[in-house]
Design a protein around this motif. Structure first.
Motif, PDB file in Angstrom:
ATOM      1  N   GLY A 183       3.761  -1.635  12.196  1.00 10.98           N
ATOM      2  CA  GLY A 183       4.343  -0.458  12.811  1.00 10.98           C
ATOM      3  C   GLY A 183       3.386   0.491  13.487  1.00 10.98           C
ATOM      4  O   GLY A 183       3.870   1.520  13.812  1.00 10.98           O
ATOM      5  N   GLY A 184       2.305   0.022  13.847  1.00 10.42           N
ATOM      6  CA  GLY A 184       1.416   0.873  14.491  1.00 10.42           C
ATOM      7  C   GLY A 184       0.281   1.695  13.871  1.00 10.42           C
ATOM      8  O   GLY A 184       0.565   2.181  12.699  1.00 10.42           O
ATOM      9  N   GLN A 185      -0.761   1.279  14.021  1.00 11.67           N
ATOM     10  CA  GLN A 185      -2.125   1.905  13.307  1.00 11.67           C
ATOM     11  C   GLN A 185      -3.112   2.123  14.314  1.00 11.67           C
ATOM     12  O   GLN A 185      -3.117   1.696  15.354  1.00 11.67           O
ATOM     13  CB  GLN A 185      -2.495   0.864  12.046  1.00 11.67           C
ATOM     14  CG  GLN A 185      -1.638   0.852  10.826  1.00 11.67           C
ATOM     15  CD  GLN A 185      -2.371   0.048   9.904  1.00 11.67           C
ATOM     16  OE1 GLN A 185      -3.391  -0.334   9.951  1.00 11.67           O
ATOM     17  NE2 GLN A 185      -1.834   0.190   8.713  1.00 11.67           N
ATOM     18  N   VAL A 219      -8.116   3.242  20.648  1.00 12.56           N
ATOM     19  CA  VAL A 219      -8.289   3.064  19.309  1.00 12.56           C
ATOM     20  C   VAL A 219      -6.942   2.511  18.713  1.00 12.56           C
ATOM     21  O   VAL A 219      -6.898   2.157  17.246  1.00 12.56           O
ATOM     22  CB  VAL A 219      -8.881   4.210  18.733  1.00 12.56           C
ATOM     23  CG1 VAL A 219     -10.352   4.618  19.216  1.00 12.56           C
ATOM     24  CG2 VAL A 219      -8.034   5.667  18.737  1.00 12.56           C
ATOM     25  N   TYR A 220      -6.271   2.280  19.315  1.00 10.76           N
ATOM     26  CA  TYR A 220      -4.476   1.825  18.851  1.00 10.76           C
ATOM     27  C   TYR A 220      -4.983   0.479  18.435  1.00 10.76           C
ATOM     28  O   TYR A 220      -5.381  -0.503  18.973  1.00 10.76           O
ATOM     29  CB  TYR A 220      -3.777   2.070  19.880  1.00 10.76           C
ATOM     30  CG  TYR A 220      -2.174   1.604  19.467  1.00 10.76           C
ATOM     31  CD1 TYR A 220      -1.747   2.250  18.362  1.00 10.76           C
ATOM     32  CD2 TYR A 220      -1.454   0.528  20.179  1.00 10.76           C
ATOM     33  CE1 TYR A 220      -0.411   2.081  18.087  1.00 10.76           C
ATOM     34  CE2 TYR A 220      -0.235   0.433  19.621  1.00 10.76           C
ATOM     35  CZ  TYR A 220       0.612   1.197  18.536  1.00 10.76           C
ATOM     36  OH  TYR A 220       1.771   0.771  18.122  1.00 10.76           O
ATOM     37  N   LEU A 221      -4.407   0.018  17.171  1.00 13.25           N
ATOM     38  CA  LEU A 221      -4.703  -0.967  16.540  1.00 13.25           C
ATOM     39  C   LEU A 221      -3.591  -1.461  15.649  1.00 13.25           C
ATOM     40  O   LEU A 221      -3.471  -1.255  14.499  1.00 13.25           O
ATOM     41  CB  LEU A 221      -6.065  -1.289  15.768  1.00 13.25           C
ATOM     42  CG  LEU A 221      -6.719  -2.459  15.120  1.00 13.25           C
ATOM     43  CD1 LEU A 221      -6.693  -3.562  16.399  1.00 13.25           C
ATOM     44  CD2 LEU A 221      -7.721  -2.461  14.374  1.00 13.25           C
ATOM     45  N   PRO A 222      -2.621  -1.696  16.294  1.00 13.58           N
ATOM     46  CA  PRO A 222      -1.027  -1.659  15.633  1.00 13.58           C
ATOM     47  C   PRO A 222      -0.532  -2.406  14.565  1.00 13.58           C
ATOM     48  O   PRO A 222       0.170  -2.272  14.096  1.00 13.58           O
ATOM     49  CB  PRO A 222      -0.082  -1.874  16.926  1.00 13.58           C
ATOM     50  CG  PRO A 222      -0.871  -2.908  17.718  1.00 13.58           C
ATOM     51  CD  PRO A 222      -2.463  -2.309  17.643  1.00 13.58           C
ATOM     52  N   ASP A 223      -1.314  -3.830  14.222  1.00 12.57           N
ATOM     53  CA  ASP A 223      -0.695  -4.585  13.329  1.00 12.57           C
ATOM     54  C   ASP A 223      -1.886  -5.381  12.590  1.00 12.57           C
ATOM     55  O   ASP A 223      -3.166  -5.650  13.089  1.00 12.57           O
ATOM     56  CB  ASP A 223      -0.147  -5.942  13.975  1.00 12.57           C
ATOM     57  CG  ASP A 223      -0.729  -6.386  15.130  1.00 12.57           C
ATOM     58  OD1 ASP A 223      -1.562  -7.430  14.893  1.00 12.57           O
ATOM     59  OD2 ASP A 223      -0.319  -6.272  16.177  1.00 12.57           O
ATOM     60  N   LEU A 224      -1.487  -5.665  11.432  1.00 13.63           N
ATOM     61  CA  LEU A 224      -2.612  -6.090  10.520  1.00 13.63           C
ATOM     62  C   LEU A 224      -2.045  -7.140   9.335  1.00 13.63           C
ATOM     63  O   LEU A 224      -1.030  -6.905   8.904  1.00 13.63           O
ATOM     64  CB  LEU A 224      -3.212  -4.735   9.669  1.00 13.63           C
ATOM     65  CG  LEU A 224      -4.030  -4.893   8.683  1.00 13.63           C
ATOM     66  CD1 LEU A 224      -5.444  -5.487   8.848  1.00 13.63           C
ATOM     67  CD2 LEU A 224      -4.152  -3.722   7.793  1.00 13.63           C
ATOM     68  N   LEU A 225      -2.889  -8.092   9.120  1.00 10.37           N
ATOM     69  CA  LEU A 225      -2.389  -8.777   7.962  1.00 10.37           C
ATOM     70  C   LEU A 225      -3.669  -8.957   6.877  1.00 10.37           C
ATOM     71  O   LEU A 225      -4.821  -9.326   7.310  1.00 10.37           O
ATOM     72  CB  LEU A 225      -2.119 -10.185   8.433  1.00 10.37           C
ATOM     73  CG  LEU A 225      -2.013 -11.286   7.289  1.00 10.37           C
ATOM     74  CD1 LEU A 225      -0.693 -11.041   6.405  1.00 10.37           C
ATOM     75  CD2 LEU A 225      -1.683 -12.779   7.811  1.00 10.37           C
ATOM     76  N   ILE A 226      -3.557  -8.509   5.727  1.00  9.48           N
ATOM     77  CA  ILE A 226      -4.450  -8.919   4.467  1.00  9.48           C
ATOM     78  C   ILE A 226      -3.681  -9.438   3.554  1.00  9.48           C
ATOM     79  O   ILE A 226      -2.802  -9.198   3.098  1.00  9.48           O
ATOM     80  CB  ILE A 226      -4.969  -7.618   3.961  1.00  9.48           C
ATOM     81  CG1 ILE A 226      -5.693  -6.695   5.418  1.00  9.48           C
ATOM     82  CG2 ILE A 226      -6.009  -7.741   2.944  1.00  9.48           C
ATOM     83  CD1 ILE A 226      -6.110  -5.229   4.766  1.00  9.48           C
TER      84      ILE A 226
END
Length: 245
Positions: A183-185, A219-226
């Motif tokens: 969702g955007g980070q 610095v927009y880093l919109p998606d992530l998987l942990i």
């Protein structure tokens, strides 16, 4: 202090400042959140200027400049991750102190002041075996459509939670198994959590499987998987199947 010791010290101290401010009863809601952000940020910036004056700095609460782009060591801060939760008196908010070296999240501490915890990259411990069904942390108000779709495919339970740091640390704390965000980070939302998660042996990546790169001009880093490493290939394939990777 080592970088990791400094990160943990700053996260713990900022957390105490924030708890004291909240306990004063002088402010509530958004006003408390704004005051907490400003107060913790001022402490953290001054402390890093004192202890690591030659390093770069990126904070959600500071005006960004290009000065950090010339540095190979950059501290990336979110003084209050989950400002709304902090202002509401909840515990699912965090303090993020991350250090990116050559664009990689190398050192981090995530304070969970409402729980009296600081999780840090220099003190990892073994994680418990994954349960069945798996549990996926999602936003309290806006669960990512990719997350809900994948959870339905694999039969995972959804666990609503506040801040990004609280979600990521829930995996380390044994309360969840997957954090899938689309969702955007920004870099400050996940640098410290990613550094800590990696130290604990977890998989961290973009949703297309690519690396998380820090100290970028944008610095927009919109998606992530942990997630646990043994789950990563299956989850990334499923994400790609949705068209989300």
């Amino acid at each position: 202090m080592t970088d990791a010791e400094l990160a943990a010290h700053l996260a713990e101290t900022a957390g105490k400042i924030l708890l004291d401010l909240r306990a004063s009863g002088s402010l509530a809601g958004k006003a408390l959140g704004d005051a907490g952000d400003a107060t913790a940020n001022q402490f953290l910036v001054h402390a890093l200027q004192e202890h690591r004056p030659d390093d770069g700095l990126l904070s959600e609460e500071c005006k960004d400049t290009d000065a950090r782009l010339t540095k190979n060591r950059v501290w990336i801060l979110d003084p209050v991750d989950g400002t709304r939760e902090y202002g509401e008196g909840r515990s699912d908010w965090a303090v993020h102190i991350g250090l990116a070296i050559d664009g990689v999240a190398r050192v981090g501490a995530v304070g969970l002041p409402g729980l009296g915890l600081v999780l840090r990259s220099d003190q990892p411990h073994p994680l418990p075996p994954a349960p069945k069904p798996l549990r996926m942390v999602v936003s309290r108000s806006r669960p990512a459509k990719e997350a809900t779709a994948i959870a339905a495919q694999i039969g995972a339970e959804l666990v609503p939670m506040g801040s990004a740091g609280a979600k990521a640390m829930a995996i380390i704390r044994g309360e969840a198994d997957i954090y899938l965000h689309s969702g955007g980070q920004y870099e400050w939302d996940n640098c410290a959590p990613v550094a800590v998660a990696q130290a604990f042996g977890l998989h961290t990546s973009r949703l297309d499987g690519g690396p998380l790169v820090y100290n970028e001009k944008d610095v927009y880093l919109p998606d992530l998987l942990i997630c646990r490493k043994e789950q990563a290939a299956d989850l990334l394939a499923r994400i790609a199947g949705l068209g989300g990777g």
